[in-house]
Motif scaffolding. Structure first.
Motif, PDB file in Angstrom:
ATOM      1  N   ASP A 492      48.228  37.519  39.192  1.00 21.83           N
ATOM      2  CA  ASP A 492      47.473  36.403  38.699  1.00 21.83           C
ATOM      3  C   ASP A 492      48.580  35.454  37.928  1.00 21.83           C
ATOM      4  O   ASP A 492      48.080  34.267  37.905  1.00 21.83           O
ATOM      5  CB  ASP A 492      46.498  36.467  37.880  1.00 21.83           C
ATOM      6  N   SER A 493      49.426  36.079  37.331  1.00 23.52           N
ATOM      7  CA  SER A 493      50.250  34.884  36.501  1.00 23.52           C
ATOM      8  C   SER A 493      51.889  35.209  36.712  1.00 23.52           C
ATOM      9  O   SER A 493      52.350  35.955  35.928  1.00 23.52           O
ATOM     10  CB  SER A 493      49.985  35.310  34.970  1.00 23.52           C
ATOM     11  N   PRO A 494      52.344  34.647  37.802  1.00 20.88           N
ATOM     12  CA  PRO A 494      53.744  34.857  38.060  1.00 20.88           C
ATOM     13  C   PRO A 494      54.578  34.252  36.904  1.00 20.88           C
ATOM     14  O   PRO A 494      54.175  33.392  36.420  1.00 20.88           O
ATOM     15  CB  PRO A 494      53.882  33.694  39.406  1.00 20.88           C
ATOM     16  N   GLY A 495      55.537  34.677  36.602  1.00 15.77           N
ATOM     17  CA  GLY A 495      56.488  34.357  35.412  1.00 15.77           C
ATOM     18  C   GLY A 495      56.083  34.808  34.167  1.00 15.77           C
ATOM     19  O   GLY A 495      56.511  34.335  33.037  1.00 15.77           O
ATOM     20  N   ALA A 496      54.752  35.432  34.053  1.00 16.34           N
ATOM     21  CA  ALA A 496      54.192  35.663  32.655  1.00 16.34           C
ATOM     22  C   ALA A 496      55.132  36.461  31.812  1.00 16.34           C
ATOM     23  O   ALA A 496      55.736  37.368  32.237  1.00 16.34           O
ATOM     24  CB  ALA A 496      52.830  36.453  32.815  1.00 16.34           C
ATOM     25  N   ALA A 502      54.676  39.722  25.672  1.00 11.08           N
ATOM     26  CA  ALA A 502      53.261  39.731  26.595  1.00 11.08           C
ATOM     27  C   ALA A 502      52.055  39.472  25.784  1.00 11.08           C
ATOM     28  O   ALA A 502      51.908  40.016  24.791  1.00 11.08           O
ATOM     29  CB  ALA A 502      53.361  40.886  27.315  1.00 11.08           C
ATOM     30  N   PRO A 503      51.177  38.849  26.364  1.00  9.40           N
ATOM     31  CA  PRO A 503      50.055  38.863  25.758  1.00  9.40           C
ATOM     32  C   PRO A 503      49.098  40.011  25.865  1.00  9.40           C
ATOM     33  O   PRO A 503      49.388  40.773  26.706  1.00  9.40           O
ATOM     34  CB  PRO A 503      49.154  37.535  26.792  1.00  9.40           C
ATOM     35  N   PRO A 504      47.908  39.917  25.127  1.00  6.35           N
ATOM     36  CA  PRO A 504      47.281  41.124  25.392  1.00  6.35           C
ATOM     37  C   PRO A 504      46.695  41.412  26.818  1.00  6.35           C
ATOM     38  O   PRO A 504      46.293  40.245  27.437  1.00  6.35           O
ATOM     39  CB  PRO A 504      46.174  41.143  24.194  1.00  6.35           C
ATOM     40  N   ARG A 505      46.688  42.589  27.239  1.00  7.18           N
ATOM     41  CA  ARG A 505      46.123  42.697  28.708  1.00  7.18           C
ATOM     42  C   ARG A 505      44.775  42.523  28.752  1.00  7.18           C
ATOM     43  O   ARG A 505      43.886  43.123  27.745  1.00  7.18           O
ATOM     44  CB  ARG A 505      46.595  44.223  28.956  1.00  7.18           C
ATOM     45  N   LYS A 506      44.209  41.998  29.858  1.00  8.06           N
ATOM     46  CA  LYS A 506      42.746  41.805  30.187  1.00  8.06           C
ATOM     47  C   LYS A 506      42.260  43.229  30.417  1.00  8.06           C
ATOM     48  O   LYS A 506      42.824  44.087  31.030  1.00  8.06           O
ATOM     49  CB  LYS A 506      42.590  40.862  31.182  1.00  8.06           C
ATOM     50  N   LYS A 507      40.786  43.588  29.916  1.00  7.52           N
ATOM     51  CA  LYS A 507      40.099  44.686  30.241  1.00  7.52           C
ATOM     52  C   LYS A 507      39.415  44.420  31.400  1.00  7.52           C
ATOM     53  O   LYS A 507      38.620  43.659  31.978  1.00  7.52           O
ATOM     54  CB  LYS A 507      39.194  44.865  29.056  1.00  7.52           C
ATOM     55  N   ARG A 508      40.113  45.455  32.484  1.00  9.97           N
ATOM     56  CA  ARG A 508      39.350  45.186  33.949  1.00  9.97           C
ATOM     57  C   ARG A 508      38.151  46.102  34.055  1.00  9.97           C
ATOM     58  O   ARG A 508      38.352  47.346  33.838  1.00  9.97           O
ATOM     59  CB  ARG A 508      40.566  45.423  34.933  1.00  9.97           C
ATOM     60  N   LYS A 509      37.244  46.026  34.855  1.00  8.32           N
ATOM     61  CA  LYS A 509      36.123  46.738  35.011  1.00  8.32           C
ATOM     62  C   LYS A 509      36.324  47.839  36.039  1.00  8.32           C
ATOM     63  O   LYS A 509      37.182  47.482  37.148  1.00  8.32           O
ATOM     64  CB  LYS A 509      34.824  46.073  35.512  1.00  8.32           C
ATOM     65  N   THR A 510      36.227  49.112  36.031  1.00 11.44           N
ATOM     66  CA  THR A 510      36.313  50.247  37.197  1.00 11.44           C
ATOM     67  C   THR A 510      35.242  49.941  38.039  1.00 11.44           C
ATOM     68  O   THR A 510      34.203  48.852  37.809  1.00 11.44           O
ATOM     69  CB  THR A 510      36.112  51.444  36.531  1.00 11.44           C
TER      70      THR A 510
END
Length: 527
Positions: A492-496, A502-510
């Motif tokens: 989702d974020s090329p070059g991030a 690094a910013p905090p990682r997004k919590k992704r739903k299972t």
């Protein structure tokens, strides 16, 4: 891993891209600088290590880079991707055109992205196509012919009225000839001046004239108050009349000198001539472009095809691929300060090789030559104290003679950006590339970030090392994909930024959580 099949399906024009490797120093504020008392600055080896062999630059691993740029006198870089966006990092936030940067540098782990339209106000559809780095300033070229500059401007080297610095990229105006606006396509930069090449083959310069860098025939030397010496400064683009009628196709600049080659192969040099770096047989500064007799014909095979400027030397690749050097390139013997190459000479150790590419850094020299097993990268240089030759952790940091760079063997090196203490390589993705060490070194999670369980063998993101089970992806995968694979956040974020930046990682739903959410939404809608 090998590249994806869809990468190989691109057209030839789209295939000219690669991934970035980095070797050498990464402690940008301290590189090449000394503390008071003459002691070398102590480097932060934990967070800003010297990379003694080429490492994959994680931050740009999911960006298709088309060209890389730096200066033999500089400690900052510009990488341009296939979409025409520039990614900048290194010493001096102002050199990278970032007025909000409050530190001395922009980390290579969090490069600054510059978009021509959104960030520079260019017309819709404009892409960044070329760039140049001076010691403390940067130039960007747009596909519409615009040139923007930022950084130190004490001598008008940014093409604007003299001031301490230009903190944000600003449009350079006045690049015209006989009242007609020219379209710039290439730029080069030194310590206190800049050079612009236009589509019509004309050359323009601006900045300090102290050593003849502007190529206009004068330095403007004069005595000012306090018996101090001053020189002309011209922040407005000057047309280099000595090249009138010539169609120049390439330019290159060192700290205080420049080279150009025209469409016939004639090579021109001007500016500071200390250590005979102009290859004219003397050490007299050239205030106007002068033809280098060795590359003036009539033998077309021995005329120039590429020109490269180093810190104290110059290089020409002739039309048959032969490598020629002039000036100082080592510390003792022939080619040193006491016995520089006064005219362009072969490098005996590589005279049997045909070179497709050459670059010069602060003390490093690079050449790429075709080989039976693929392109071979050759390098040498003394006092390469930060590992910028990238020969390997168990090898010497310096090399007095041209040496095969073993870590780069079997890699297709498209381009090299050789800085003062750091080197970038643009390399086509391959299985060998995928096995290279990565920078920065990350402490990856040992459990899947989707289900937070450590069963099985999860996929690992090529960029950030994040593990995810196939079934925890959205949508889930049935098999491990071929080639490079990036986690959803990196996709989702090329070059991030990566690592500590690094910013905090997004919590992704299972999948279970997603199904539960769907049932809740469906129940609410039924009500």
């Amino acid at each position: 891993m090998a590249p994806r099949d869809d990468d190989n399906a691109d057209s030839e024009s789209e295939q000219h891209w690669g991934r970035v490797l980095i070797a050498g120093g990464t402690d940008w504020p301290k590189l090449g600088r000394k503390e008071r008392g003459g002691k070398a600055a102590v480097e932060d080896v934990e967070t800003n290590p010297d990379l003694l062999e080429p490492h994959i630059l994680r931050s740009l691993l999911n960006v298709r880079i088309k060209s890389i740029h730096t200066s033999c006198a500089g400690c900052h870089f510009v990488c341009i991707d296939v979409d025409g966006q520039a990614w900048l990092f290194g010493r001096n936030g102002s050199s990278c055109g970032n007025p909000t940067n409050t530190t001395e540098y922009i980390s290579e782990n969090a490069p600054r992205k510059v978009h021509a339209v959104h960030d520079l106000g260019a017309p819709k559809g404009t892409k960044i196509i070329h760039a140049a780095c001076g010691r403390n300033h940067t130039l960007l070229v747009g596909s519409d012919g615009s040139v923007w500059s930022a950084g130190v401007n004490s001598y008008g080297q940014c093409g604007h009225s003299v001031c301490t610095e230009v903190p944000a990229f600003k449009l350079v105006t006045g690049i015209s000839h006989n009242g007609s606006k020219e379209k710039p396509v290439m730029v080069s930069a030194g310590v206190s001046f800049s050079v612009v090449l236009t589509e019509s083959g004309r050359v323009f310069t601006f900045g300090s004239a102290e050593k003849g860098q502007l190529g206009n025939g004068t330095t403007g030397e004069r005595i000012t108050t306090g018996n101090k010496t001053a020189y002309d400064i011209d922040p407005n683009p000057i047309y280099v009349k000595e090249l009138d009628g010539k169609h120049v196709v390439q330019i290159a600049s060192g700290p205080q000198h420049s080279l150009a080659v025209d469409d016939t192969g004639v090579v021109y040099v001007w500016g500071y001539n200390g250590y005979c770096r102009l290859g004219l047989g003397n050490q007299v500064d050239a205030l106007k472009p002068k033809v280098v007799p060795q590359f003036a014909g009539p033998n077309e095979a021995q005329m120039g095809s590429q020109v490269i400027a180093g810190l104290t030397n110059s290089v020409v690749i002739d039309k048959q691929g032969m490598y020629w050097m002039a000036g100082k390139w080592k510390n003792s013997g022939e080619g040193s300060a006491g016995s520089p190459y006064s005219t362009f000479r072969f490098m005996q150790d590589i005279m049997g090789c045909k070179m497709s590419l050459a670059r010069c850094g602060g003390v490093t020299h690079w050449a790429v030559t075709p080989d039976d097993d693929g392109p071979m990268t050759v390098c040498w240089g003394q006092n390469a104290s930060n590992g910028e030759l990238g020969l390997g952790p168990d090898e010497p940091k310096s090399a007095t003679k041209p040496t095969r760079n073993v870590p780069l063997s079997e890699l297709d090196v498209i381009d090299i950006a050789a800085g003062q203490n750091t080197t970038l390589f643009l390399v086509r993705p391959s299985e060998k590339f995928a096995d290279m060490p990565r920078h920065p070194d990350l402490d990856a999670s040992e459990v899947c970030v989707g289900c937070e369980k450590d069963y099985g063998d999860p996929l690992t993101c090529d960029k950030c090392d994040t593990p995810l089970h196939l079934e925890c992806l959205d949508p889930p995968l049935d098999a491990v994909p071929d080639g490079e694979w990036f986690c959803p956040d990196c996709e989702d974020s090329p070059g991030a930024p990566v690592g500590p930046d690094a910013p905090p990682r997004k919590k992704r739903k299972t999948n279970d959580e997603e199904e539960t959410g769907m049932r809740v939404r469906r129940t609410r809608s039924e009500r």
